[in-house]
Design an enzyme around this catalytic site. Structure first.
Site, mmCIF file in Angstrom:
data_model
loop_
_atom_site.group_PDB
_atom_site.id
_atom_site.type_symbol
_atom_site.label_atom_id
_atom_site.label_comp_id
_atom_site.label_asym_id
_atom_site.label_seq_id
_atom_site.Cartn_x
_atom_site.Cartn_y
_atom_site.Cartn_z
ATOM 1 N N HIS A 125 70.190 44.675 4.062
ATOM 2 C CA HIS A 125 70.317 45.221 5.447
ATOM 3 C C HIS A 125 69.214 46.324 5.629
ATOM 4 C CE1 HIS A 125 73.907 43.168 6.657
ATOM 5 N NE2 HIS A 125 74.297 43.280 5.164
ATOM 6 N N GLY A 136 70.453 48.561 13.914
ATOM 7 C CA GLY A 136 69.351 48.575 14.971
ATOM 8 C C GLY A 136 68.106 48.171 14.601
ATOM 9 N N LYS A 150 65.826 41.283 9.841
ATOM 10 C CA LYS A 150 67.292 40.871 9.503
ATOM 11 C C LYS A 150 67.059 39.872 8.334
ATOM 12 C CE LYS A 150 69.559 42.258 13.678
ATOM 13 N NZ LYS A 150 69.588 43.716 13.234
ATOM 14 N N HIS A 195 51.965 42.811 5.920
ATOM 15 C CA HIS A 195 51.321 44.139 6.157
ATOM 16 C C HIS A 195 51.633 45.244 4.899
ATOM 17 C CE1 HIS A 195 51.416 43.122 10.253
ATOM 18 N NE2 HIS A 195 52.744 42.923 10.360
ATOM 19 N N ASP A 217 51.650 34.447 11.936
ATOM 20 C CA ASP A 217 52.561 35.244 12.680
ATOM 21 C C ASP A 217 51.935 36.008 13.697
ATOM 22 O OD1 ASP A 217 54.620 37.606 10.979
ATOM 23 O OD2 ASP A 217 53.463 38.334 12.426
ATOM 24 N N HIS A 244 51.459 38.841 14.351
ATOM 25 C CA HIS A 244 50.835 40.270 13.782
ATOM 26 C C HIS A 244 49.636 39.877 13.229
ATOM 27 C CE1 HIS A 244 54.832 41.708 14.715
ATOM 28 N NE2 HIS A 244 54.163 42.693 15.425
ATOM 29 N N ASP A 300 57.532 35.218 14.635
ATOM 30 C CA ASP A 300 57.552 36.089 15.620
ATOM 31 C C ASP A 300 56.499 35.581 16.652
ATOM 32 O OD1 ASP A 300 55.474 36.781 14.029
ATOM 33 O OD2 ASP A 300 56.178 38.914 13.931
ATOM 34 N N ARG A 321 62.128 38.710 19.718
ATOM 35 C CA ARG A 321 62.634 40.103 20.247
ATOM 36 C C ARG A 321 61.441 40.998 20.190
ATOM 37 N NH1 ARG A 321 66.726 43.932 16.802
ATOM 38 N NH2 ARG A 321 66.464 45.801 17.958
#
Ligand code: YEV
Ligand code: CA
Ligand code: ZN
Length: 429
Positions: free
Chosen positions: A19, A23, A27, A137, A172, A174, A261, A267
């Site tokens: 984890h 927030g 995940k 990254h 991705d 990014h 993503d 998100r």
């Protein structure tokens, strides 16, 4: 089907239990959801499922600085206050927090990518899948964008022992900055990233004028995109771009980062791709029949990440699976439709005009035209790799391998960009 491939799939049952903290959008539990769907669709029957090797400190230091990996191994949520200088020096904090088991998490996802590369090298499989990997990254000296250890760079370094040219493709949303930076000066690896660029979207690099430097000039390819790109625009750009890259570069193996993503409804993302279009990119890469390491990456709407990577596992297996999801322990995540391909499109307008997309396409094509076809490298002997170690205990070392095996091995030049040295601190545990 005549083109069925031997597939190695890596999954560690512990990986979903880490984890990042309350927030945090990353995940690891999405990996448990994905694996559960893969099992409940019965896809495991058509591939070799491995509990992966765990990468060692030494493996991670093939790319990263020793003191950075040392820090990742020592820091815990309990002793964090004794590491204030290291935290800022290694960029560990908000995006990349210290969480319980951080080093083990890195060791699991990196070990799986490294073992996938070794199995491709030994031709034990044609395709290797590690949905826990693809953390593009991470930099030599620092964490970045939820990534700590760059499993992709480490896997590519393993592939370069046998492969003269490795193609890296990154879908991705990014920019694949950590992988691009690691190989910016070499023609042994071509990196190609499709990503959102502009309006200070993370990480802020990947403009189309970043093309590589020195021997690596023209071996970094960037496809900067605006918000809301849809299926047709994306696939119509991806297919000719990758076709041109394959024709000009002729890679002997491919590493494909499948960050989810870039899907609609992510998100953190702002693209508008369906799971089918994302998968179409994977299917197109597979169609070249080149040994490929398939990795995960970003993806922050967990139910769609699990759907996407399950669908892509089925594409890699050449197996059709039902749109109706099988029952699984995480079934409620997929409400209310319980389907593999729900509508994930959004009302975000496609800000990529036809004219803009044509301009990118022709600029990439122009840069590829100046490349020499398929650059070659000096062949050298390199030390044995992890898989050959397993079977050499009782053999005469002089007879372990044929000369042909040795000739096929290729040493990689050490070509990394080192940022300027930073002041060292006197911190201890
Ligand atoms: C990205 N980081 C991020 C969401 C709900 O954008 C950044 C930061 C500000 C950043 C940055 C931005 C630039 O445009 C250029 C350079 C930059 N350098 C940095 C550090 C990283 C995305 C990686 C895939 N972070 C979050 N986007 C985010 C992080 C959270 C951490 C803890 C708790 C909640 C969080 N929520 C988030 O977004
Ligand atoms: Ca990308
Ligand atoms: Zn991402």
């Amino acid at each position: 089907m005549a083109s069925k491939k031997k597939i190695a799939y890596f999954y560690d049952p512990d990986v979903g239990n880490f984890h990042y903290g309350q927030g945090h959008p990353m995940k690891p539990h999405r990996l448990s959801l994905t694996h559960s769907l893969v099992l409940n669709y019965g896809l495991y029957k058509q591939m070799e499922v491995y509990r992966p090797y765990r990468a060692s400190h030494h493996d991670m230091c093939r790319f990263h600085a020793d003191d950075y990996i040392d820090f990742l191994q020592r820091v815990t949520p309990q002793n964090i206050s004794g590491f204030t200088t290291s935290l800022s020096r290694f960029n560990v904090g908000d995006d990349c927090p210290v969480f319980p088991g951080l080093y083990d998490f890195c060791s699991i996802y990196t070990g799986a990518s490294l073992e996938g590369a070794a199995k491709l090298n030994s031709e034990t499989c044609d395709l290797a899948i590690n949905w826990a990997g693809g953390l593009h990254h991470a930099k030599k000296f620092e964490a970045s964008g939820f990534c700590y250890v760059n499993d992709i760079v480490i896997a590519i370094l393993e592939l370069l022992k046998y492969h003269p040219r490795v193609l890296y493709i990154d879908i991705d949303i990014h920019h694949g900055d950590g992988v691009q930076e690691a190989f910016y000066l070499t023609d042994r690896v071509m990196t190609v990233s499709f990503h959102k660029f502009g309006n200070f979207f993370f990480p802020g690099t990947g403009d189309m004028y970043e093309i590589g430097a020195e021997k690596g000039k023209y071996y970094s390819v960037n496809v900067p995109l605006r918000d809301g790109i849809d299926d047709q625009s994306y696939v119509n750009l991806f297919v000719p771009t990758i076709q041109a890259v394959m024709d000009h570069y002729r890679p002997t193996c491919i590493v494909l980062q499948c960050g989810a993503d870039s899907l609609g409804c992510d998100r953190l993302g702002c693209f508008n791709l369906s799971i089918k279009a994302h998968g179409e990119c994977v299917r197109f890469v597979k169609s070249f029949n080149v040994p490929t390491l398939v990795l995960g990456g970003g993806g922050y709407t967990v139910r769609n990440v699990a759907r996407c990577w399950t669908y892509e596992t089925s594409l890699l297996l050449d197996t059709d699976i039902s749109n109706e999801l099988p029952y699984s322990e995480y079934f409620e995540y997929f409400a209310p439709d319980f389907t593999l391909h729900p509508d994930v499109s959004t009302k975000i307008e496609n800000q990529n005009s036809r004219q803009y997309l044509e301009q990118i396409k022709s600029s990439v094509a122009e840069n590829l035209r100046v490349l020499p076809h398929a650059p070659s490298v000096q062949m050298q002997q390199v030390p044995p790799d992890m898989l050959s170690m397993e079977v050499t205990t009782e053999t005469n070392p002089d007879e372990r391998e044929t000369q042909r095996d040795l000739d096929s091995r290729i040493e990689h030049p050490a070509e990394f960009m080192d940022p300027p040295p930073l002041p060292t601190s006197m911190e201890s545990t």
